[in-house]
Design an enzyme around this catalytic site. Structure first.
Site, PDB file in Angstrom:
ATOM      1  N   HIS A 477       0.839  -1.200   0.000  1.00  0.00           N
ATOM      2  CA  HIS A 477       0.000   0.000   0.000  1.00  0.00           C
ATOM      3  C   HIS A 477       0.875   1.252   0.000  1.00  0.00           C
ATOM      4  O   HIS A 477       1.482   1.595   1.007  1.00  0.00           O
ATOM      5  CB  HIS A 477      -0.918  -0.043   1.236  1.00  0.00           C
ATOM      6  CG  HIS A 477      -1.841   1.120   1.348  1.00  0.00           C
ATOM      7  ND1 HIS A 477      -2.317   1.582   2.546  1.00  0.00           N
ATOM      8  CD2 HIS A 477      -2.390   1.921   0.409  1.00  0.00           C
ATOM      9  CE1 HIS A 477      -3.114   2.623   2.336  1.00  0.00           C
ATOM     10  NE2 HIS A 477      -3.163   2.843   1.054  1.00  0.00           N
ATOM     11  N   LEU A 488       5.559   3.018   3.076  1.00  0.00           N
ATOM     12  CA  LEU A 488       4.955   1.886   2.367  1.00  0.00           C
ATOM     13  C   LEU A 488       4.401   0.955   3.445  1.00  0.00           C
ATOM     14  O   LEU A 488       5.123   0.533   4.351  1.00  0.00           O
ATOM     15  CB  LEU A 488       6.000   1.149   1.516  1.00  0.00           C
ATOM     16  CG  LEU A 488       5.532  -0.171   0.899  1.00  0.00           C
ATOM     17  CD1 LEU A 488       4.391   0.054  -0.101  1.00  0.00           C
ATOM     18  CD2 LEU A 488       6.694  -0.882   0.192  1.00  0.00           C
ATOM     19  N   GLU A 489       3.095   0.675   3.347  1.00  0.00           N
ATOM     20  CA  GLU A 489       2.452  -0.218   4.315  1.00  0.00           C
ATOM     21  C   GLU A 489       2.310  -1.576   3.632  1.00  0.00           C
ATOM     22  O   GLU A 489       1.597  -1.695   2.631  1.00  0.00           O
ATOM     23  CB  GLU A 489       1.078   0.351   4.690  1.00  0.00           C
ATOM     24  CG  GLU A 489       0.337  -0.441   5.741  1.00  0.00           C
ATOM     25  CD  GLU A 489      -1.014   0.205   6.109  1.00  0.00           C
ATOM     26  OE1 GLU A 489      -1.646   0.844   5.242  1.00  0.00           O
ATOM     27  OE2 GLU A 489      -1.445   0.041   7.259  1.00  0.00           O
ATOM     28  N   ILE A 490       3.003  -2.567   4.153  1.00  0.00           N
ATOM     29  CA  ILE A 490       2.936  -3.902   3.560  1.00  0.00           C
ATOM     30  C   ILE A 490       1.967  -4.736   4.381  1.00  0.00           C
ATOM     31  O   ILE A 490       2.014  -4.729   5.616  1.00  0.00           O
ATOM     32  CB  ILE A 490       4.336  -4.540   3.483  1.00  0.00           C
ATOM     33  CG1 ILE A 490       5.117  -3.817   2.367  1.00  0.00           C
ATOM     34  CG2 ILE A 490       4.258  -6.044   3.232  1.00  0.00           C
ATOM     35  CD1 ILE A 490       6.484  -4.378   2.084  1.00  0.00           C
ATOM     36  N   THR A 526      -3.246   2.189   8.415  1.00  0.00           N
ATOM     37  CA  THR A 526      -3.313   3.643   8.198  1.00  0.00           C
ATOM     38  C   THR A 526      -4.727   4.124   7.852  1.00  0.00           C
ATOM     39  O   THR A 526      -5.221   5.076   8.446  1.00  0.00           O
ATOM     40  CB  THR A 526      -2.310   4.095   7.121  1.00  0.00           C
ATOM     41  OG1 THR A 526      -2.457   3.255   5.994  1.00  0.00           O
ATOM     42  CG2 THR A 526      -0.892   4.032   7.627  1.00  0.00           C
TER      43      THR A 526
END
Ligand code: NAI
Length: 734
Positions: A477, A488-490, A526
Site C-alpha cells: 500500500h 509503504l504499508e505492507i 493507516t
C-alpha cells in the site's frame, strides 16, 4: 608505523602525519568522549613529532568519513547541565584543532555530517571526493538539536550567515560540487586520488606554497593555481556582495534574521525549538562575537538534548534505523529473493508513481500494463513528467533521466511480464477486476511471481482467494503522491509466505520507503485510523463548526494540513466509499454523519471537481465555501467551537483506533504504529506518534478523556479494550 588506539591509526608519510579514523567493529565512524580523548592524544603526538610538518585526517571506512556524534550516547544524558558540559568539551577540542600549530587537512569521502562536519570545519583545508556517497551537512535540527561543537559559529564565519542558516535550519545535505560552490570545502577530487592530493596540499600548506584565502560568501575559496583574476571575478559576484553587505551592517542583519525567523515560524508553528535556537546562536555570534556565540550554543545544546521534542525525534530516528535492518518477518534469517524486473498493472496515478520509484530508486526495469493505448500513453507521460521535474530542479541530468526512463516500458497485453519476479497491481478499486488481473497474470508468469496489490481498502485475504498460489499474494500500500510520500504499508494475509514478505520489504526499502508490515484487516492500519479521525472532523462540521477553525485546530496541533483540507484532497466520494466499507466492518461507531452523502450527491467531491469544502480558483484552494453550511442544521450561523476540543476529539479518535489495531494484532508493535502514523498520515513527529503521545499524556488521562466524550457523544468514543487493560495493569505502550 604504529597503532596507538583501537580507533585511529597514526602513520607518517612523506613528512605528513596521516591520522586514519576507523572505529573498530563499527560500520561508520561516530564521535563520543572516548574518541575525542584518543584523537587529542594523537594530536599531541603529532605536535611533538618532528618528522611531521602537517597532518591529514582521513577515514578508514569504505564509504563514510564521520557520520556525527554517537546518538545513543546522547540519549543516556540525564540533565541539561551534563549536555552543556559535553558541548563545551567538543567546542574546546575543536578550538584546539583550529589553533593547532601545524596545518591540518580533512580528506573527506562519504558522509561528513553533524559533528563530523564540525570536525572538518576546524581543519585548515577540506578536500571532498566527488563520489555520490559523499555528502556534507549539519542535520542536528532534524533530531531536535543544534550543532553543539562550534558549528553555529564556524560555518557562518566560513560561508556567510545566510548560506550557513540555509544548511543548519533545513538539515540540507550537500554533494561535493555544491559544497565547493558554497565554500564549505576547498577542493573536490575523484576518490582514488583523495589521499595523494591531501598529502600534497598538507605539504603545500606547511611550506607556504598554498594559502587558502577565504572571503566569506565568495566561494569557491582559493584553490591552488587560481589566479588573482579568478578571485576578482568572485568579487564581482553581486549576490555575494549583497549578502556581505546585508549581514555586515546592523540594519541588514536585523532584516535577515527577522525574515529567517518569520519563515521558520511559519513552518514550525513554534513546535520545534531547535531551529529557533540555532538561529539565535548564529545571530548572537554575529552580533556579540564568537565567544558569546559559543556560550549560547552550549547552553542551548544542553536544553535541547533533554527536551521532550528531541527525545521523540531521536526515538523516531532509532525506530527507522532499526527498520532498515529488519526483513519484516519474525524469523530474521529469511532472505529476500532477488527482483530483477517489476511489473505494474494499471498505469494511473498510483501505477505510474510506482513505476517511477522502481526505475529511479530501485533502478530495476519496470513493465506497465494498462487497458488501452491512451492509458499506456498517459502512464509513460506521467513517469516522464516526474523525471523532467527532477531535471528542472537539477537533481538529475538529462542523460541520467533518459537512462532511468529507458527502464520503463508499457504495453496493453501481457507481453514482458513472464520474467517479472514481482507484479504490483494498481488497477481500479474493484475486487472482481483485481481477481481478473490476478488470474491473467498467473496464466503467464512463474508460479513464484509475487502478486502485490496496492488496494487501499480491500482485504488482501479476499484478493488472495482467486490465486492458485496464495502464498505469493501480499499488499503493498503506497501513498499518493508515490514519489514524495515516505511510507509503504505492507500487508500480509495469514497464508503469505515469509520470503514473499521479506522480498516486498526489501523492494520497498530500495524504492526509498520506510516500510511497516501489518496483518490483514479492513483498512489495514493507516486507513483504519484515518477514518474515525476524518469522521470526527465531519461531525464537528455538522455540529456547527467552522471549516477554517477545524482545519486550524489540527494544524496548530501539528498536522501538516487540516482534516477538512485532507478530505478535499483525497476526494469526498473516496472518503465516503471507504467510510461505508469501514462501517460495514466495524459497525455504527464508524458511521459518517448523514451530510457526507448529501455533499457527494451534489457533485461536491473535493479538489478534483474544483468543488469541495473549499473554493478553488484556477486549481488553487482559496477559502472555505460558505454554501457547504446550507446542509448543516445551523446554516451560516456557525458556532465557535473550542479549538483545543476540536483537536482533542479528532486526535483521540485516531489514538483510540490505533490502540484497537494493536489489540487486534493488525499492528505488530506500538513502534510500527507510531512510524506508520507519522510517515503515512503526517501525525506530528514532535509528539512521537499515537502511542508515544498516549504514553506521554498518561494512559489514564487518555482513557478519562475518551470516556468523557463517550458520555457526551456516544459509542464512537468507546475506549479500545487494550486501553482499558493497559490502564488497569498500570502499563505503558513503550
Ligand atoms: P487510477 O484511476 O488513476 O488508475 C487506475 C488505472 O488502472 C487506470 O490507468 C486504468 O486505465 C487502469 N486499468 C483499469 N483496468 C485495467 C486492466 N484490466 N488492466 C490494466 N490496467 C487497467 O487509480 P489510482 O488512484 O491509481 O488507484 C489505483 C489503485 O490504487 C486502487 O486500488 C486504489 O484504491 C489504490 N490506491 C490509491 C491511492 C490514491 O491516493 N489514489 C492511494 C493508495 C492506493
Amino acid at each position: 608505523m604504529s597503532t596507538d588506539s583501537k580507533h585511529f591509526v597514526y602513520a607518517v608519510e612523506q613528512g605528513v602525519a596521516v591520522i586514519t579514523f576507523d572505529i573498530e567493529g563499527e560500520p561508520v565512524n561516530t564521535i563520543s568522549p572516548a574518541i575525542s580523548n584518543d584523537f587529542e592524544g594523537l594530536m599531541t603526538r603529532a605536535a611533538a613529532d618532528t618528522s611531521a610538518e602537517a597532518i591529514v585526517i582521513i577515514s578508514g571506512k569504505k564509504d563514510s568519513f564521520i557520520a556525527g556524534a554517537k546518538i545513543d550516547f546522547l540519549q543516556t544524558v540525564k540533565t541539561a547541565a551534563e549536555a552543556t558540559a559535553l558541548s563545551r568539551l567538543g567546542q574546546a577540542a575543536f578550538d584546539r584543532l583550529d589553533a593547532f600549530g601545524k596545518p591540518v587537512v580533512a580528506a573527506i569521502h562519504g558522509a561528513c555530517l553533524g559533528g563530523g562536519l564540525e570536525w572538518a570545519l576546524a581543519c585548515d583545508y577540506r578536500i571532498a571526493t566527488d563520489a555520490p556517497k559523499t555528502s556534507l551537512g549539519l542535520p542536528e535540527v532534524q533530531l531536535g538539536l543544534l550543532p553543539g561543537a562550534g558549528g553555529t559559529q564556524r560555518l557562518p564565519a566560513l560561508i556567510g550567515a545566510q548560506a550557513a542558516l540555509d544548511l543548519i535550519l533545513t538539515s540540507k545535505q550537500l554533494k561535493a560540487k555544491k559544497a565547493l560552490k558554497l565554500g564549505v570545502v576547498d577542493e573536490v577530487v575523484p576518490p582514488p586520488i583523495l589521499r595523494d592530493i591531501a598529502l600534497r596540499r598538507a605539504r603545500e600548506l606547511a611550506s607556504g606554497a598554498l594559502k587558502p584565502e577565504r572571503k566569506r560568501g565568495l566561494a569557491p575559496a582559493l584553490k591552488p593555481g587560481r589566479s588573482f583574476s579568478d578571485i576578482l571575478r568572485g568579487l564581482t559576484n553581486r549576490e555575494a556582495w549583497a549578502e556581505l553587505a546585508l549581514e555586515d551592517n546592523p540594519v541588514g542583519r536585523k532584516l535577515l534574521f527577522d525574515q529567517a525567523k518569520k519563515q521558520l515560524l511559519k513552518k514550525t508553528r513554534g513546535k520545534y525549538p531547535a531551529p529557533e535556537k540555532a538561529l539565535e546562536a548564529v545571530r548572537i555570534g554575529l552580533e556579540k562575537g564568537t565567544k558569546a556565540g559559543l556560550e549560547v550554543e552550549a547552553q542551548f545544546f544542553g536544553e535541547l538534548v533533554v527536551s521532550d521534542v528531541s527525545r521523540r525525534l531521536v526515538e523516531i530516528f532509532f525506530a527507522t534505523t532499526a527498520m532498515k535492518k529488519e526483513n519484516g518477518v519474525a524469523d530474521g534469517s529469511v532472505e529476500p529473493r532477488e527482483v530483477k524486473k517489476v511489473g505494474v498493472l494499471g498505469g494511473g496515478l498510483m501505477g505510474a508513481g510506482i513505476a517511477y520509484v522502481t526505475s529511479a530508486l530501485q533502478k530495476t526495469p519496470v513493465r506497465i500494463k494498462d487497458r488501452d493505448d491512451d492509458g499506456v500513453g498517459r502512464a509513460l507521460a506521467h513517469v516522464r513528467g516526474l523525471y523532467d521535474e527532477r531535471v528542472k530542479r537539477r537533481s538529475l541530468t538529462w542523460r541520467e533521466a533518459d537512462k532511468a526512463m529507458a527502464l520503463v516500458t508499457a504495453t496493453t497485453d501481457t507481453s514482458g511480464f513472464k520474467r517479472a519476479e514481482l507484479v504490483i497491481e494498481a488497477v481500479f478499486e474493484d475486487l472482481a477486476l483485481k481477481h481478473r488481473v490476478l488470474k491473467e497474470m498467473e496464466a503467464v508468469s512463474r508460479p513464484d511471481t509475487i502478486f502485490a496489490s496496492n488496494t487501499s481498502s480491500i482485504p488482501i485475504t479476499e484478493i488472495a482467494k482467486a490465486s492458485a498460489h496464495p502464498e505469493t499474494v501480499i499488499g503493498m500500500h503506497y501513498f499518493s503522491p508515490v514519489n514524495k510520500m515516505p511510507l509503504l504499508e505492507i500487508i500480509t494475509h495469514p497464508g503469505t509466505a515469509d520470503w514473499v514478505t521479506a522480498t516486498a520489504v526489501e523492494v520497498g526499502k530500495k524504492q526509498g520507503k520506510t516500510v511497516i508490515v501489518v496483518n490483514d484487516g479492513v483498512g489495514f492500519y493507516t486507513s483504519r485510523i484515518l477514518a474515525p479521525y476524518m469522521n470526527e472532523a465531519a461531525f464537528l462540521l455538522a455540529e456547527g463548526g467552522d471549516i477554517a477553525d477545524i482545519d486550524r485546530a489540527l494544524v496548530d496541533f501539528g498536522f501538516p494540513v487540516g482534516p477538512i483540507t485532507l478530505l478535499d484532497e483525497v476526494g469526498i466520494d473516496v472518503a465516503a466509499h471507504v467510510g461505508r466499507i469501514m462501517q460495514e466492518a466495524f459497525g455504527a461507531r464508524m458511521a459518517a454523519p448523514a451530510t457526507t452523502d448529501v455533499f457527494v450527491g451534489e457533485g461536491r467531491l473535493g479538489r478534483k471537481t474544483q468543488k469541495g469544502f473549499y473554493l478553488y480558483e484556477n486549481g488553487k484552494k482559496t477559502e472555505p465555501d460558505p454554501s457547504v453550511y446550507a446542509h448543516t442544521p445551523q446554516g451560516n450561523n456557525r458556532k465557535r467551537l473550542d479549538r483545543a476540543e476540536i483537536a482533542e476529539r479528532c486526535v483521540l479518535q485516531m489514538v483510540n483506533e490505533a490502540i484497537r489495531c494493536l489489540g487486534e494484532g493488525v499492528l505488530r508493535s506500538p513502534r510500527d504504529g507510531d512510524i506508520g502514523a507519522i510517515f503515512g498520515l503526517g501525525f506530528p513527529p514532535f509528539l512521537g506518534g499515537p502511542f508515544r503521545y498516549a504514553d506521554a499524556q498518561g494512559l489514564g488521562r487518555i482513557l478519562e478523556r475518551t470516556e468523557h466524550y463517550q458520555e457526551k457523544l456516544g459509542e464512537r468514543f468507546t475506549p479500545a479494550p487494550l486501553l482499558l487493560e493497559a490502564v488497569k495493569a498500570g502499563r505503558k505502550f513503550h
